[in-house]
Design a protein around this motif. Structure first.
Motif, short mmCIF file in Angstrom:
data_model
loop_
_atom_site.label_atom_id
_atom_site.label_comp_id
_atom_site.label_asym_id
_atom_site.label_seq_id
_atom_site.Cartn_x
_atom_site.Cartn_y
_atom_site.Cartn_z
N PRO A 60 0.80 -1.23 0.00
CA PRO A 60 0.00 0.00 0.00
C PRO A 60 0.83 1.28 0.00
CG PRO A 60 -0.11 -1.11 2.13
CD PRO A 60 0.54 -2.07 1.19
N ALA A 61 2.11 1.19 0.33
CA ALA A 61 2.96 2.39 0.27
C ALA A 61 2.97 2.96 -1.14
CB ALA A 61 4.38 2.05 0.71
N THR A 106 -13.50 -5.98 -5.26
CA THR A 106 -12.93 -5.58 -3.97
C THR A 106 -11.47 -5.20 -4.18
OG1 THR A 106 -14.37 -7.09 -2.76
CG2 THR A 106 -12.40 -6.32 -1.62
N ILE A 107 -11.07 -4.08 -3.60
CA ILE A 107 -9.68 -3.64 -3.71
C ILE A 107 -8.98 -3.94 -2.39
CG2 ILE A 107 -8.12 -1.72 -4.21
CD1 ILE A 107 -10.44 -0.31 -5.60
N PRO A 108 -8.25 -5.04 -2.31
CA PRO A 108 -7.58 -5.43 -1.05
C PRO A 108 -6.31 -4.62 -0.84
CG PRO A 108 -7.10 -7.05 -2.75
CD PRO A 108 -8.01 -6.03 -3.38
N ASP A 109 -6.46 -3.33 -0.49
CA ASP A 109 -5.30 -2.44 -0.44
C ASP A 109 -4.35 -2.74 0.71
OD1 ASP A 109 -6.30 -0.83 1.93
OD2 ASP A 109 -7.88 -0.39 0.50
N GLY A 110 -4.85 -3.37 1.80
CA GLY A 110 -3.98 -3.79 2.89
C GLY A 110 -3.55 -2.70 3.84
N PHE A 145 4.13 -2.34 5.54
CA PHE A 145 5.31 -3.17 5.34
C PHE A 145 5.39 -3.68 3.90
CE2 PHE A 145 1.94 -6.09 6.61
CZ PHE A 145 2.12 -7.17 5.77
N ASN A 146 6.57 -4.06 3.50
CA ASN A 146 6.86 -4.46 2.14
C ASN A 146 6.17 -5.78 1.78
OD1 ASN A 146 7.97 -4.81 -0.39
ND2 ASN A 146 10.09 -4.57 0.26
N ARG A 147 5.35 -5.77 0.72
CA ARG A 147 4.68 -6.99 0.26
C ARG A 147 5.40 -7.67 -0.91
NH1 ARG A 147 1.66 -4.10 3.58
NH2 ARG A 147 -0.47 -4.84 4.03
N HIS A 148 6.52 -7.10 -1.35
CA HIS A 148 7.21 -7.65 -2.51
C HIS A 148 7.72 -9.06 -2.19
CE1 HIS A 148 9.90 -8.00 -5.96
NE2 HIS A 148 9.32 -6.92 -6.47
N PRO A 149 7.58 -10.02 -3.11
CA PRO A 149 8.03 -11.39 -2.84
C PRO A 149 9.54 -11.49 -2.61
CG PRO A 149 7.44 -11.12 -5.16
CD PRO A 149 6.93 -9.92 -4.44
N ALA A 150 10.29 -10.54 -3.13
CA ALA A 150 11.75 -10.50 -2.90
C ALA A 150 12.08 -9.29 -2.05
CB ALA A 150 12.50 -10.47 -4.22
N ALA A 151 11.39 -9.18 -0.91
CA ALA A 151 11.48 -7.97 -0.08
C ALA A 151 12.90 -7.67 0.37
CB ALA A 151 10.56 -8.09 1.12
N GLY A 167 -5.11 -9.83 -4.51
CA GLY A 167 -4.29 -9.35 -3.41
C GLY A 167 -2.82 -9.34 -3.77
N TYR A 168 -1.98 -8.94 -2.81
CA TYR A 168 -0.55 -8.80 -3.08
C TYR A 168 0.11 -10.15 -3.32
CZ TYR A 168 -1.30 -4.02 -1.52
OH TYR A 168 -1.74 -2.73 -1.42
N ALA A 169 -0.20 -11.14 -2.48
CA ALA A 169 0.40 -12.47 -2.67
C ALA A 169 -0.04 -13.07 -4.00
CB ALA A 169 0.03 -13.38 -1.51
N GLU A 170 -1.32 -12.88 -4.32
CA GLU A 170 -1.84 -13.41 -5.59
C GLU A 170 -1.22 -12.71 -6.79
OE1 GLU A 170 -4.70 -14.25 -2.32
OE2 GLU A 170 -3.56 -12.49 -2.98
N LEU A 171 -1.00 -11.40 -6.67
CA LEU A 171 -0.35 -10.67 -7.75
C LEU A 171 1.08 -11.18 -7.96
CD1 LEU A 171 -0.09 -8.36 -9.82
CD2 LEU A 171 0.46 -6.82 -7.91
#
Length: 485
Positions: free
Chosen positions: A78-79, A211-215, A221-227, A294-298
């Motif tokens: 969401p940042a 639905t917009i799962p903005d979180g 916190f960082n949702r990137h898979p390679a945070a 969502g972020y994980a799904e993206l």
């Protein structure tokens, strides 16, 4: 959904509140003749209808950045929404508007010339080379990407190579012909497709079963898979470039500064176009997580074989808007990079013309300047796209640093409120320095994040001290307060 609506509302309100403030800081003079009137040449300097100037400026700057960049950027969480909104209002729109106004006041000078006027001849020469390289990079990148997108929608016989050649030929014509010919006539059509895409997706987001799962409730916190290797700072601020702030935009503003009929129109055209681009970025960021879930799904979608930002654009457009609406939306997405690539090469011609003093009224003189530009662009098209994009992203943001510092010095010379550009200049200095130091080799130096950020902040402090010394000399009368314009 509530967070998205608030972000959208703040972004639009920023145009009316902070945009008006920026306008008053600079000091608009509606009675002052513009370069379109004083230097009309029928090629680059000519008054155009305001709606056309806005549409051309919007499409110039709205390449793949607010679409692909927003999709890649929202993977950080969401940042990204906050950066799109506040980066646009306080950074990108200020950067675009003030650089355009300086060009207007200086007779339509290109970016390296106005930066050089404020920061000196050495910086002018660096900016000339740097700007031209960035523009031909843009031209190359925005031939490859749309050709692949169009090839995915056409018969196999019309492959990516065919479309790359066709787009490159169009770029040659758009670069050399008078601005009111191809660009002035085609941009309204391309703009209609791009606006349809944005409005249609916004309608689905607001009124569809989405639905917009903005979180936001869970934190920033960082949702990137390679945070670990992709920290929010500075990586997100480079990934979301054109959707928040982009140095490339300042290379485009002088082109439209040569076509504006009145200074009073500058805020709607330049500040307004950047806000419109921020809205596009916001829509695509929300659409990406809403469509995938969502972020994980993206992240899972992007990691799958054959998936990319371009594939997601295709799936969202067809999935939400149906076959006809999806095709129109994709045309809008294709039009965005094409209408950035053509004007990027045109801007490169204008920069070389300003640098050499070579008249551009005769087409053979334009052709003479364009030959090396087209040659370098074609050579860059043969390089791997991923390499091109990485260097484009960093060089794009670095250009904004030069521009913001030049704007800050310009305002200070004239006793205006320079904090409006000083703060984003300092911030982007830290971002670009840190990114270059921590990005993996060969893109960067691969240093530890803590080291990279420490050096980045140190560089910003050095620049701030140099600016403080400039202010001291300015007050003592040891440097020129202003130029004729």
């Amino acid at each position: 959904m509530v967070s998205f609506l608030i972000a959208l509302g703040v972004l639009v309100a920023g145009y009316f509140v902070y945009g008006l403030f920026a306008e008053r800081v600079f000091g608009i003079d509606g009675s002052r003749p513009t370069p379109a009137m004083t230097k009309a040449d029928g090629v680059d300097f000519m008054p155009l209808p305001t709606w056309k100037v806005f549409m051309i400026q919007f499409l110039n700057i709205a390449g793949l950045g607010p679409i692909f960049g927003a999709i890649m950027g929202i993977m950080f969480g969401p940042a990204a929404f906050l950066w799109i909104v506040f980066g646009t209002i306080f950074g990108g729109a200020v950067h675009d508007f003030l650089s355009a106004m300086i060009s207007l006041r200086s007779g339509g000078k290109s970016l390296p010339e106005i930066v050089g006027d404020e920061l000196g001849m050495t910086v002018r020469q660096v900016m000339r080379v740097f700007s031209i390289l960035l523009l031909v990079l843009v031209g190359a990148v925005f031939v490859v990407t749309p050709s692949n997108l169009i090839a995915s929608m056409t018969p196999d016989s019309l492959d990516a190579t065919f479309w790359a050649i066709a787009i490159f030929i169009y770029y040659i014509l758009a670069t050399m012909l008078p601005v009111d010919k191809l660009i002035g006539n085609l941009y309204p059509l391309f703009g209609g497709a791009l606006l349809f895409m944005a409005v249609a997706l916004l309608y689905v987001l607001l009124f569809g079963d989405v639905t917009i799962p903005d979180g936001f409730p869970q934190g920033l916190f960082n949702r990137h898979p390679a945070a670990e290797s992709q920290p929010i700072f500075p990586m997100m601020f480079v990934s979301i470039a054109c959707g928040a702030i982009s140095g490339f935009h300042a290379t485009q503003s002088p082109m439209m500064a040569r076509c504006l009929k009145n200074e009073k129109l500058a805020r709607p055209v330049f500040y307004g176009a950047m806000v419109a681009e921020g809205v596009v970025a916001l829509i695509w960021a929300a659409a990406a997580i809403a469509f995938t879930g969502g972020y994980a799904e993206l992240a899972a979608y992007m990691a799958a074989d054959g998936h990319s930002a371009g594939a997601l654009v295709h799936d969202i457009s067809i999935g939400w808007l149906g076959a006809v609406g999806g095709v129109l939306a994709i045309i809008g997405v294709v039009a965005a990079p094409i209408t950035t690539g053509d004007t990027a090469l045109r801007s490169a011609r204008l920069i070389v013309a300003d640098m050499t003093g070579f008249s551009q009224q005769r087409i053979w003189k334009r052709a003479l300047l364009c030959l090396p530009i087209f040659g370098v662009t074609f050579a860059l098209m043969l390089i791997d796209f991923n390499v091109l994009w990485r260097y484009f992203a960093w060089s794009n943001q670095t250009l904004s640093v030069f521009t913001l510092w030049a704007v800050t010095v310009y305002l200070a010379r004239r006793g205006k409120f320079y904090m409006i550009s000083l703060v984003p200049a300092l911030f982007m200095t830290v971002v670009c320095t840190s990114y270059l130091l921590m990005a993996p080799v060969p893109e960067g130096f691969g240093l530890d994040l803590t080291v990279a950020m420490s050096v980045g902040m140190s560089v910003a402090v050095v620049f701030l001290c140099l600016f403080a010394l400039f202010l001291r000399n300015l007050r003592a009368g040891r440097v020129q307060t202003s130029y004729d314009y």
